[in-house]
Structures are given as structure tokens and as C-alpha cells.
Scaffold this motif. Structure first.
Motif, short mmCIF file in Angstrom:
data_model
loop_
_atom_site.label_atom_id
_atom_site.label_comp_id
_atom_site.label_asym_id
_atom_site.label_seq_id
_atom_site.Cartn_x
_atom_site.Cartn_y
_atom_site.Cartn_z
N ARG A 247 60.49 -50.45 17.41
CA ARG A 247 59.20 -50.18 18.03
C ARG A 247 58.58 -48.97 17.36
O ARG A 247 59.26 -48.00 17.07
CB ARG A 247 59.37 -49.89 19.54
N THR B 117 52.20 -51.17 19.63
CA THR B 117 53.65 -51.13 19.62
C THR B 117 54.18 -52.47 19.18
O THR B 117 53.64 -53.51 19.52
CB THR B 117 54.20 -50.80 21.01
N GLY C 98 57.08 -55.47 18.97
CA GLY C 98 58.10 -56.03 19.84
C GLY C 98 57.95 -57.52 19.89
O GLY C 98 57.13 -58.10 19.19
N GLU D 289 56.36 -54.84 29.66
CA GLU D 289 56.77 -56.18 29.27
C GLU D 289 55.62 -56.97 28.67
O GLU D 289 55.80 -57.65 27.65
CB GLU D 289 57.33 -56.92 30.49
N TYR E 54 52.46 -55.90 27.53
CA TYR E 54 51.66 -55.31 26.46
C TYR E 54 52.46 -54.39 25.55
O TYR E 54 51.90 -53.81 24.61
CB TYR E 54 50.48 -54.54 27.04
N CYS E 55 53.74 -54.21 25.81
CA CYS E 55 54.60 -53.35 25.00
C CYS E 55 54.09 -51.90 24.91
O CYS E 55 54.19 -51.26 23.87
CB CYS E 55 54.78 -53.92 23.60
N ASP F 101 54.43 -48.05 25.12
CA ASP F 101 55.62 -47.24 24.90
C ASP F 101 55.35 -45.79 25.30
O ASP F 101 54.30 -45.47 25.86
CB ASP F 101 56.09 -47.36 23.46
N SER G 125 46.91 -51.96 22.89
CA SER G 125 48.35 -52.17 22.82
C SER G 125 48.64 -53.65 23.01
O SER G 125 48.00 -54.32 23.82
CB SER G 125 49.08 -51.35 23.89
N CYS H 24 52.08 -56.76 22.03
CA CYS H 24 53.40 -57.02 21.48
C CYS H 24 53.24 -57.83 20.20
O CYS H 24 52.75 -58.97 20.25
CB CYS H 24 54.26 -57.78 22.48
#
Length: 336
Positions: free
Chosen positions: A3, A13, A15, A238, A240-241, A243, A300, A302
Motif C-alpha cells: 500500500r 492507496t 490494494g 474496505e 475505498y482503501c 489509509d 481514494s 482500491c
């Protein structure tokens, strides 16, 4: 999988593409999930290239398909519009409520505009009730003003029949002017544009389509409160990842707003990416471009190996790509 965070005024991010059932706070507008073209899974046609461009103003998708056999292949391609359900989800952002083509969908094949056919069906309690509305000349769009007016003029016996079938909800109340009646559509409109096409043997076919996405949003950031994770935080990690770096940025924005800085709110955009797996084999070359539109905004999602390509754009590329999850994008947008 590593990440990481990109600076330059927006955080992304990396993922896996993860999906989660939506939970919505007060003062929100729910987005409709849209996607790409749907094609029956057969071994004859490969998607050699796909370029997906996502912004809050427009979705653009450019494909190159190839028929690797020695015979022409004729098939049907469809673009499913997102379901529109009346009643409880009246705060959905769905485009033009008076237009069948409420997202403004257009399609070109090899530079020629296609005039697709539109199929619309009405579903209530899991049953197709299209003919009930058609027989009584009720428009199919749940939120159309024409639909509201048509429901008001229905005879009482038809209203009772529609109520029993789950097509409508009737609210009766006295607001000081005697008993009044509101009739709310409760059906789901299921629409799809489709057309027949031919894939010539051993030749590429270019297909492009455009539409205005449904963008949801809220009046505040719901995943952070006073600089700390709020009740929505786990779902946002979960979906939109987001961080630690993104949270620090959001905390700074929240603190700045209390000192006269811009108030940042959320907007969401979802895209059904998994339909790309319907074609034979993986997508040869896949390119995703995200355009946040405003250099002050943050985003943001994933995704793997996203890089900044311009003041507001970010890009991911992959070869032999098989989409396994759908795409969800979170924008933090600066208020005026």
C-alpha cells in the motif's frame, strides 16, 4: 501487496478491488452503480484493449475487440442501465428523471453512431408488472412528474390493484386541510440498451460509449470525526482503501475548516468493472484514468500501481488483466 500514497494534492492507496454493502448516513445522496458493456461469454471474441476514463462529469470507455476465428461472428451487445427503485431511495442521484436515457448513454462502433434499442421492464415483488403500467398509460420512470400525475388520476379500483401488487405505496394524512393522499411508485425500473453487431473475422472492432455517471455524496466527511476514525471508517477502509496518510490529510482538512478553511464533503462514484471478464480470456491492455476535476480535491480508491499523470489525473495500466472486483471511488471535494 504494497500500500502506498501519492502526494500532489490527492491521496490514492493501492490494494485489491474490494466491495462492501452500502451503509448511508443522514443527508446523503446515493449513487447508482454503472458499468460497461455486457456480452455473452464465448470463446470467439477477445477484448484486446480497454481504456476506462472516470470523472464525476463523464464516464468514457473505449474498447478494441477482435474476432480471432476465420468466420464472422454476429452477437448482441448490451449496456444495462442501473435499476431505479421508487419509494425509499428517493435521494438517489440518477440524472434526468424525465428521460428514458437518464444517464445520456451514447455509443459508437468504428466511428459510426449506433442507435441501440431500449428494453424496459417493471418489477414489483420480484414479478414483471410492465403490462400493468402500460395498460393504464402510466410512464415507467418512477420519479418522473408525468408518472406522479398519471398515478393521481387512476380509478380507485386500479389504485387498489396496484397497491396489492406492490407497485405503489399510498400515504394518507391530515395536514390541516382535510385528508390528503400521496401515491409513491414502489416498483423497480430495469432498463438495458442493446444492439446486434458483427465482428468480422481476423479484424479489430472499436467500440466507444459515453454517459454521465450517477454521483452520490454527503454534506460532511462521515469516516472521520474530530480527527479520529468515525463509525464509517472500517467500511471506507474496505471499500475505498483509505489509509493512515489519507486519514491524516482528512484530519488536517477538518481542522482547517474550523479556522475558516474550505469545508470538504464526500462524493462517491461506483463502476461495475467485472463485466470485462465476459470476453474470451483476459483484457490484453487495460488503462484506467481517474480525473478528480479540481486540483484542490482528494481521491481514494482500491487499485494497483496508480501514478499521477497531470494536475488532476491519475492512471493505472495493466496487461492480461482480469477484473475480479468492481471499482468504487471516493472524492473529497472542497466547498466554496
Amino acid at each position: 501487496m504494497r500500500r502506498w500514497t501519492i502526494a500532489f494534492g490527492a491521496t490514492l492507496t493501492a490494494g485489491l478491488l474490494l466491495a462492501a454493502p452500502p451503509l448511508f448516513a443522514n443527508d446523503t445522496t446515493v449513487e447508482l452503480t454503472t458499468g460497461g458493456l455486457v456480452y455473452v461469454q464465448i470463446a470467439d471474441i477477445t477484448m484486446t484493449e480497454e481504456h476506462l476514463h472516470l470523472s464525476r462529469e463523464e464516464v468514457r470507455v473505449d474498447y478494441i475487440f477482435r474476432n480471432d476465428t476465420d468466420k464472422d461472428v454476429e452477437s448482441v451487445i448490451a449496456f444495462p442501465m442501473p435499476d431505479i427503485t421508487g419509494g425509499a431511495q428517493s435521494d438517489i442521484a440518477y440524472g434526468d428523471p424525465e428521460a428514458d436515457n437518464f444517464l445520456g448513454f451514447t455509443v459508437l462502433q468504428d466511428g459510426r453512431e449506433i442507435k441501440p434499442q431500449l428494453q424496459q421492464r417493471i418489477i414489483a415483488t420480484g414479478i414483471d408488472r410492465t403490462e400493468d403500467l402500460v395498460a393504464h398509460k402510466v410512464p415507467l420512470l418512477p420519479y418522473s412528474d408525468r408518472t406522479t400525475e398519471a398515478l393521481k388520476t387512476l380509478p380507485d379500483d386500479v389504485k387498489a390493484d396496484f397497491l396489492a401488487k406492490g407497485l405503489i405505496r399510498i400515504d394518507r394524512y391530515d395536514a390541516g386541510k382535510g385528508w390528503q393522499e400521496d401515491i409513491t411508485p414502489a416498483w423497480t425500473l430495469r432498463s438495458a440498451y442493446w444492439w446486434k453487431t458483427t465482428f468480422p473475422a481476423q479484424k479489430p472492432v472499436k467500440v466507444s460509449h459515453r454517459y454521465k455517471p450517477s454521483v452520490g455524496g454527503t454534506v460532511a466527511m462521515t469516516f472521520i470525526e474530530n480527527g479520529k476514525p468515525a463509525y464509517e471508517h472500517a467500511r471506507y477502509v474496505e471499500r475505498y482503501c483509505i489509509d493512515d496518510s489519507f486519514m491524516k490529510t482528512a484530519a488536517k482538512l477538518q481542522a482547517a475548516a474550523t479556522k475558516g478553511g474550505p469545508n470538504y464533503t464526500e462524493q462517491w462514484l461506483s463502476y461495475v468493472l467485472t463485466t470485462g471478464a465476459n470476453w474470451s480470456g483476459p483484457i490484453g491492455k487495460f488503462r484506467l484514468t481517474i480525473d478528480k476535476g479540481n486540483a484542490r480535491d482528494y481521491v481514494s480508491l482500491c487499485a494497483d500501481n496508480i501514478k499521477k499523470t497531470g494536475p488532476t489525473t491519475f492512471e493505472m495500466t495493466a496487461e492480461d488483466f482480469t477484473p475480479e472486483k468492481d471499482l468504487h471511488v471516493l472524492f473529497l471535494t472542497a466547498g466554496e
